[in-house]
Design an enzyme around this catalytic site. Structure first.
Site, PDB file in Angstrom:
ATOM      1  N   SER A   1      54.619  38.227 -53.721  1.00 34.89           N
ATOM      2  CA  SER A   1      55.740  37.492 -53.146  1.00 34.89           C
ATOM      3  C   SER A   1      56.992  38.350 -53.194  1.00 34.89           C
ATOM      4  O   SER A   1      57.184  39.134 -54.136  1.00 34.89           O
ATOM      5  CB  SER A   1      55.983  36.190 -53.924  1.00 34.89           C
ATOM      6  OG  SER A   1      57.191  35.568 -53.510  1.00 34.89           O
TER       7      SER A   1
ATOM      8  N   TYR B   1      57.674  32.332 -61.984  1.00 35.77           N
ATOM      9  CA  TYR B   1      56.860  32.689 -60.820  1.00 35.77           C
ATOM     10  C   TYR B   1      57.229  34.084 -60.332  1.00 35.77           C
ATOM     11  O   TYR B   1      56.360  34.922 -60.088  1.00 35.77           O
ATOM     12  CB  TYR B   1      57.056  31.665 -59.712  1.00 35.77           C
ATOM     13  CG  TYR B   1      56.239  31.961 -58.473  1.00 35.77           C
ATOM     14  CD1 TYR B   1      54.867  31.719 -58.452  1.00 35.77           C
ATOM     15  CD2 TYR B   1      56.839  32.466 -57.314  1.00 35.77           C
ATOM     16  CE1 TYR B   1      54.112  31.989 -57.315  1.00 35.77           C
ATOM     17  CE2 TYR B   1      56.094  32.736 -56.184  1.00 35.77           C
ATOM     18  CZ  TYR B   1      54.737  32.497 -56.189  1.00 35.77           C
ATOM     19  OH  TYR B   1      53.992  32.772 -55.058  1.00 35.77           O
TER      20      TYR B   1
END
Length: 227
Positions: free
Chosen positions: A127, A150
């Protein structure tokens, strides 16, 4: 025939990546921790189901044994992941175990099969939230979002990709940023994201890449993304 295993593929990006690769002619193993939803997704798509919990060593070993007995493996897509956007210590082990250690578990179990392939590829779904470049570029959405644990885990995924590319040069390793997509990941509203098929197309593209593609790189729809 190319055989591909996708982890966490019962929904979202993983499921649509499976769909696109099946349409491209791959034999797809749809890996999922939840057996009921995984079997249903595999039956709906025409994929093969394998029960696979990336946080469980025995589950991973059994899944790769099943894939190996059925004929081998050419492409591994490490897609399974969870999202916690805070920085709570209570969540840290779960996030890192799933998003980082899970990739190590599955990749290590898959390597004996991948090494038998003529052109083995591992795609790690990462990501921009884990990219230092994107986090420091005010034009990028990642620089305006607190991604917490995350983001930390995805930064680790990127380094895993680099290290595996060096340690296992006979296998191509690519980290991929699929883009902000309409998935059910985490507890944030993703309805403003791109259609899930657009994000899955980025993953599927690299899962289908032919010989000679660069290893140890971080890719997004527009090209290379800075680490």
């Amino acid at each position: 025939m190319t055989t591909t295993l996708i982890t966490g593929a019962n929904r979202g990006l993983g499921r649509d990546t499976a769909r696109q690769l099946l349409e491209a002619g791959h034999t797809v193993w749809l890996g999922a921790r939840d057996e009921a939803s995984g079997r249903a997704a595999a039956a709906d798509l025409g994929a093969r189901f394998v029960h696979l919990d990336v946080t469980d060593d025995d589950s991973v070993a059994a899944a790769l044994d099943q894939v190996g007995v059925a004929g081998g493996l050419d492409v591994l897509v490490n897609n399974a992941g969870i999202a916690r956007y805070g920085m709570r210590s209570a969540d840290a082990l779960a996030v890192l175990d799933t998003n980082v250690v899970g990739i190590v578990r599955v990749t290590e179990a898959a390597l004996p099969l991948l090494r038998r392939s003529a052109h083995p590829v591992v795609v790690n779904v990462s990501s921009a939230l884990g990219s230092f470049t994107a986090n420091h570029d005010t034009v990028r959405p990642a620089s305006h979002f607190v991604s917490g644990l995350y983001g930390v885990s995805k930064a680790a995924v990127s380094m895993l990709t680099v290290q595996y590319a060096r340690a296992v040069p006979e296998v191509t390793f690519v980290a991929v940023e699929p883009g902000y997509s309409q998935t059910g990941l985490g507890d944030v509203d993703h309805s403003g994201g791109q259609p899930v098929e657009d994000g899955a197309a980025v993953i599927a593209r690299w899962a289908q890449a032919g010989p000679g593609i660069p290893t140890g790189t971080f890719q997004e729809a527009g090209g290379v993304l800075g680490w």
